[in-house]
Design an enzyme around this catalytic site. Sequence first.
Site, PDB file in Angstrom:
ATOM      1  N   ARG A  69     -10.551  -2.310  10.293  1.00  0.00           N
ATOM      2  CA  ARG A  69     -11.759  -2.766  10.403  1.00  0.00           C
ATOM      3  C   ARG A  69     -11.932  -3.712  11.363  1.00  0.00           C
ATOM      4  NH1 ARG A  69     -13.356  -5.205   6.404  1.00  0.00           N
ATOM      5  NH2 ARG A  69     -11.361  -5.062   4.902  1.00  0.00           N
ATOM      6  N   TYR A 197     -11.350   4.566  13.761  1.00  0.00           N
ATOM      7  CA  TYR A 197     -10.614   3.793  12.548  1.00  0.00           C
ATOM      8  C   TYR A 197     -11.543   4.111  11.092  1.00  0.00           C
ATOM      9  CZ  TYR A 197      -8.806   1.309   8.615  1.00  0.00           C
ATOM     10  OH  TYR A 197      -8.093   0.930   7.452  1.00  0.00           O
ATOM     11  N   LYS A 206     -17.467   1.448   3.296  1.00  0.00           N
ATOM     12  CA  LYS A 206     -17.723   0.054   3.586  1.00  0.00           C
ATOM     13  C   LYS A 206     -19.442  -0.046   4.186  1.00  0.00           C
ATOM     14  CE  LYS A 206     -13.426  -0.937   2.244  1.00  0.00           C
ATOM     15  NZ  LYS A 206     -13.360  -1.364   0.746  1.00  0.00           N
ATOM     16  N   HIS A 226     -17.358  -4.293  -4.731  1.00  0.00           N
ATOM     17  CA  HIS A 226     -16.150  -3.928  -4.085  1.00  0.00           C
ATOM     18  C   HIS A 226     -15.162  -3.962  -5.116  1.00  0.00           C
ATOM     19  CE1 HIS A 226     -12.907  -4.722  -0.679  1.00  0.00           C
ATOM     20  NE2 HIS A 226     -12.913  -3.627  -0.913  1.00  0.00           N
ATOM     21  N   SER A 248      -8.852  -7.006   0.086  1.00  0.00           N
ATOM     22  CA  SER A 248      -8.161  -5.974   0.586  1.00  0.00           C
ATOM     23  C   SER A 248      -6.674  -6.031   0.311  1.00  0.00           C
ATOM     24  CB  SER A 248      -8.538  -5.709   1.922  1.00  0.00           C
ATOM     25  OG  SER A 248      -9.637  -5.573   2.216  1.00  0.00           O
ATOM     26  N   CYS A 250      -4.502  -6.393  -2.232  1.00  0.00           N
ATOM     27  CA  CYS A 250      -4.023  -6.867  -3.473  1.00  0.00           C
ATOM     28  C   CYS A 250      -3.603  -6.040  -4.612  1.00  0.00           C
ATOM     29  CB  CYS A 250      -5.345  -7.727  -3.896  1.00  0.00           C
ATOM     30  SG  CYS A 250      -5.427  -9.276  -3.390  1.00  0.00           S
ATOM     31  N   ASP A 277     -12.251   1.612  -5.345  1.00  0.00           N
ATOM     32  CA  ASP A 277     -12.535   0.566  -4.350  1.00  0.00           C
ATOM     33  C   ASP A 277     -14.008   0.228  -4.459  1.00  0.00           C
ATOM     34  OD1 ASP A 277     -11.933  -0.571  -2.022  1.00  0.00           O
ATOM     35  OD2 ASP A 277     -13.066   0.693  -0.554  1.00  0.00           O
ATOM     36  N   ARG A 370      -2.972   5.001   6.398  1.00  0.00           N
ATOM     37  CA  ARG A 370      -3.645   5.432   5.217  1.00  0.00           C
ATOM     38  C   ARG A 370      -3.637   6.754   4.830  1.00  0.00           C
ATOM     39  NH1 ARG A 370      -7.576   1.534   2.996  1.00  0.00           N
ATOM     40  NH2 ARG A 370      -7.267  -0.467   4.292  1.00  0.00           N
TER      41      ARG A 370
HETATM   42  C1  OXD Z   1     -10.445  -2.526   2.202  1.00  0.00           C
HETATM   43  C2  OXD Z   1     -10.341  -1.224   2.254  1.00  0.00           C
HETATM   44  O1  OXD Z   1     -10.111  -3.214   3.484  1.00  0.00           O
HETATM   45  O2  OXD Z   1     -10.690  -0.951   0.951  1.00  0.00           O
HETATM   46  O3  OXD Z   1     -11.104  -3.202   1.512  1.00  0.00           O
HETATM   47  O4  OXD Z   1      -9.886  -0.655   2.971  1.00  0.00           O
HETATM   48 MN    MN Z   2     -11.839  -1.900  -0.136  1.00  0.00          MN
END
Ligand code: OXD
Ligand code: MN
Length: 587
Positions: A69, A197, A206, A226, A248, A250, A277, A370
């Site tokens: 992103r 992407y 998102k 989130h 992101s 974690c 997510d 991913r």
């Molecule tokens: C993020 C994702 O970056 O879920 O939070 O891809």
């Molecule tokens: Mn995310």
Amino acid sequence: MTINKKVLRFVEEAKTLTKPNDVVWIDGSEELYEKLTEEAIRTGEVIRLNQKLLPGCLLHRTAVNDVARVEHRTFICTRSKEDAGPTNNWMDLKEAYAKLSRLFDGSMKGRTMYVIPYSMGVIGSPFSKIGIELTDSIYVVLNMRIMTRVGTEVLKALGDSDDFVRGLHSKAQLSEEDRYICHFPEDNAIWSINSGYGGNVLLGKKCFALRIASYQGKQEGWMAEHMLILGLQKPDGDIKYIAAAFPSACGKTNLAMLIPPEGYYKKGYRVWCVGDDIAWIRKGSDGRLYAVNPEYGFFGVAPGTNSKSNPNALATVKRNTIFTNVVHDLDDNTVWWEGLDEEPPRNAVDWKGNRWDPSSGEKGAHPNSRFTAPAKNCPCISSEFENPQGVPLSAIVFGGRRAKTAPLVYEARDWEHGVFVGSIMASETTAAAAGKVGVVRRDPMAMLPFCGYHMGDYFRHWLDMGRKIDDDKKPRFFNVNWFRLDDNGKFIWPGYGENMRVLDWIISRCEGRVDAAEAPIGYLPKPEDINIEGLNLTIDTIRELLKVDKDAWMKEVEGITEFYRQFGDRLPKELLKQLEILKSNLD
Ligand code: OXD
Ligand code: MN
């Protein structure tokens, strides 16, 4: 496929602007997907993987400059700058349309424009929202099919309504200088150009389900967060639901699909995944807070996913999955990534498409590579995944990656304090967003890159939601930190499945089964209440993990004060009051 005039006009206008050769409506049929897959294979956009070992699976590689992103190119476009707030990039709405119109002009020449009608949430549910994404990328079509509910049924549910999010995406030339991800919350619109992407182009995720939906939620009295959603089943069969926000990378997907340690498992504890997510949260008819996962699949980070960190994710990606930017094993036409196992393939191609020598020291998979996989593949998917009303929340958990300050877990004193705890979340940056890795950044509720309006108003909205819920129906708030380091820089807490022990304490608190100790920052577990049976660690280690270092927290107060300053008078005074309480508790 539809006679909805607003939809038809949206498509017509986009067509006039982008000038595609062709327009194809995605009806959701297998035949069409198969045809598009064949076409993408022919052009090299995707590679079909070993159909015996990985049935229905594909591999895709993005451009090398288009792997994450791009927050610095992501804009909230409103009439007034003030409404986007100090933490978002802002562009004047008219200026954004003008600028991007120039870039979209003719951007689909020689290409096909695909019209993807999709639903975030169960099709037709009053809690769901509809989007139409127009794109010139088959990769987007194939991913949207996994991540959302797509097809004619969605248009039927929409009827002649105008209530849909207008998403326009073009790969254009994939030019970095002209890459823009623009959101128009006041217009229910998203324009994304020059990226391929996932996080920038799968507009349901998102862009819609967080940035646009957070704004919709503020208007309509609900919340787009989130957060993962999981159900913790106890031996008596009762299931308690937890929503949890982490920045992101974690380990959100890992936590959402956790397998309890043996001792717990044998007693009958289970964890069911509702979402990994995003959570849309509303007050239900019984007065409690309910959460749904608006997505239909997982867009997870591949590296580090293995049979220890997340066996359920590994099982999930065995079929009908799209892999992006991982290693291609040429011997058996499968995929590999760092952290999968100790045996990198010898005859392989890296994420850039070059021959890869594992002994070269170069990574084979991109750190942000991913998988896109259907949620229903997941062995621990919750039976409530498709429940249009969602699941009732017992706890809301915040977390981050903190080396020293935050203890393993603590509980907030009440809703207002809980909102404060969420607002002061911080973590070290990771590879999911382009930019520097390893810098500590404040990330309130893990929403900093995803809130579609002024963050001060967002905090206000959280406080307002709390006022709508009776005290005995409110979920409780917690903060966790799996990432505390010892003096040698090693993780103290084993993490992964063992996090179950912390969830266990959280649920015990929600059910009023254990006491806690009052600390300056909130309620801490009594060390003996964290179950360490079967763990190779002592109660002294738990004490260490629960330590609150006053000096470190005093520094934290300074950091929070500094962070809060930017919100000016749009920062709710309740949060300043909480900061004062923290300060005086530490004194
Ligand atoms: C993020 C994702 O970056 O879920 O939070 O891809
Ligand atoms: Mn995310």
